[in-house]
Design an enzyme around this catalytic site. Sequence first.
Site, mmCIF file in Angstrom:
data_model
loop_
_atom_site.group_PDB
_atom_site.id
_atom_site.type_symbol
_atom_site.label_atom_id
_atom_site.label_comp_id
_atom_site.label_asym_id
_atom_site.label_seq_id
_atom_site.Cartn_x
_atom_site.Cartn_y
_atom_site.Cartn_z
ATOM 1 N N GLY A 1 0.673 -1.165 0.030
ATOM 2 C CA GLY A 1 0.063 -0.162 -0.086
ATOM 3 C C GLY A 1 0.771 1.313 0.139
ATOM 4 N NE ARG B 1 -4.010 -2.028 1.613
ATOM 5 C CZ ARG B 1 -2.756 -2.010 2.682
ATOM 6 N NH1 ARG B 1 -2.247 -1.005 2.567
ATOM 7 N NH2 ARG B 1 -2.300 -3.202 3.027
ATOM 8 C CB SER C 1 -4.050 5.928 4.318
ATOM 9 O OG SER C 1 -2.618 5.708 4.409
ATOM 10 C CB SER C 2 -0.440 9.162 7.198
ATOM 11 O OG SER C 2 0.180 8.068 7.185
ATOM 12 C CG ASP D 1 1.432 -1.443 10.365
ATOM 13 O OD1 ASP D 1 0.313 -1.409 10.066
ATOM 14 O OD2 ASP D 1 2.286 -0.686 9.834
ATOM 15 N NE ARG E 1 2.567 -4.637 9.999
ATOM 16 C CZ ARG E 1 3.905 -4.552 10.079
ATOM 17 N NH1 ARG E 1 4.710 -4.980 11.130
ATOM 18 N NH2 ARG E 1 4.525 -3.458 9.336
#
Length: 433
Positions: free
Chosen positions: A96, A124, A167-168, A310, A384
Amino acid sequence: MGNLKLHPTKLKGKVTIPPSKSMAHRAVICAALGDGVSKIENIDYSDDIIATINAMVSLGAKITKNEDHLEIIGLKSEQGQKNIEYQRVIDCNESGSTLRFLVPIAALFEGCNRFIGRGNLGKRPLDTYYDIFDKQDIKYCYSKDTLDLNTEGKLKPGEFELKGNISSQFITGLLFALPLLDGDSKIIITTELESKGYIDLTLSAMRDFGIEIINNDYKSFEIMGNQTYKSRNYRVEGDYSQAAFFLVGDVLSNNIIIDGLKLDSLQGDKEVIDILERMGMKLIKYSDGILGKTDRNLKSTIIDASQCPDIIPVISLAASLSEGTTEIINAGRLRIKECDRLTAVRSELNKLGANITEKEDGLIINGVKKLKGGTNVWSHKDHRIAMTLAIASTVCEEPIILEDYECVSKSYPKFFDDFKVLGGKFDEWNVGK
């Protein structure tokens, strides 16, 4: 993909954390946009970083991969490729960051760009960029749920209004691109900005490569045009999002010294230390690393995921073995990661004996005294989730079978090598045979 049978075993020893994926993305991009030759040291060739390397090569940078460093000849250097292809394919794989960083960067150049990828990347949202394209008459078309985005047209300086709860990565992508335009620009944040730590990382990396941005308390960013990325030698710091797995391992009765971290890091995922300290961890600092210890049971807390999404999967593991009820809030964006991480955490940890309830934008975790194991769990093909379940295996009463474990290559290709060196025991397992 493969499966591992993980046996309950305590981990002990020292691990050197791989370099920060977030900082590596940023360093590669800044160097590739630079005016000379840069050397980027302490690079881990995870799938995501390879995607960004290949993306910058597709835009004309020349990048040589060595065992532990990159040599990058920037686009603005005399040696750099001055005439890039008019039609370019940018393969983002499942990254992403690569996708959202590169969309505005690719719009710096004449020609057509086709962005492709795999997994859930096509799901996304990119509406923030589509709104900009509409206002600037940049042509684009895309496929729904599958990443196949085509753009044509050059980005122009001006004012850009963005919501702070997106999202940044969108903000970072614009920050990278706008200094290279021939006029000044301004990014205006219209709501409270989430993930400020990631913006700090971006501004820090850009500053290291000679770009100045005026940050007006995260409410707006002023960007002068006609700036130049200055090539340099750069060393990538250790990754707190990966250290989180071993810190949680520490507070769950393992004994792991964690080396390679910058203690004054700007990484948002450094929040893992503050969260675990609230839960009862004491951080011990050695000359060669840090160790998280507890002298009593962990206690519950409220965890705001907006600045550190995360680390939420592995923090949920710690919360599952804490006294009381932990609530994770502002975590809606975890649903559009490599998988729906809220559903995955609830589903897989509950299989092991946890007590987790899923909310629309968070989790309610009622602590239990132990995890049983003795079952199959699935990574959801998310790195993750896979690493969280591996750490969970160290506190289960019975072995677990982890399906699709190779997805750790996305961010930490040597995770299971390090896990084994620390004493972790596992073997390949063919389910159903």
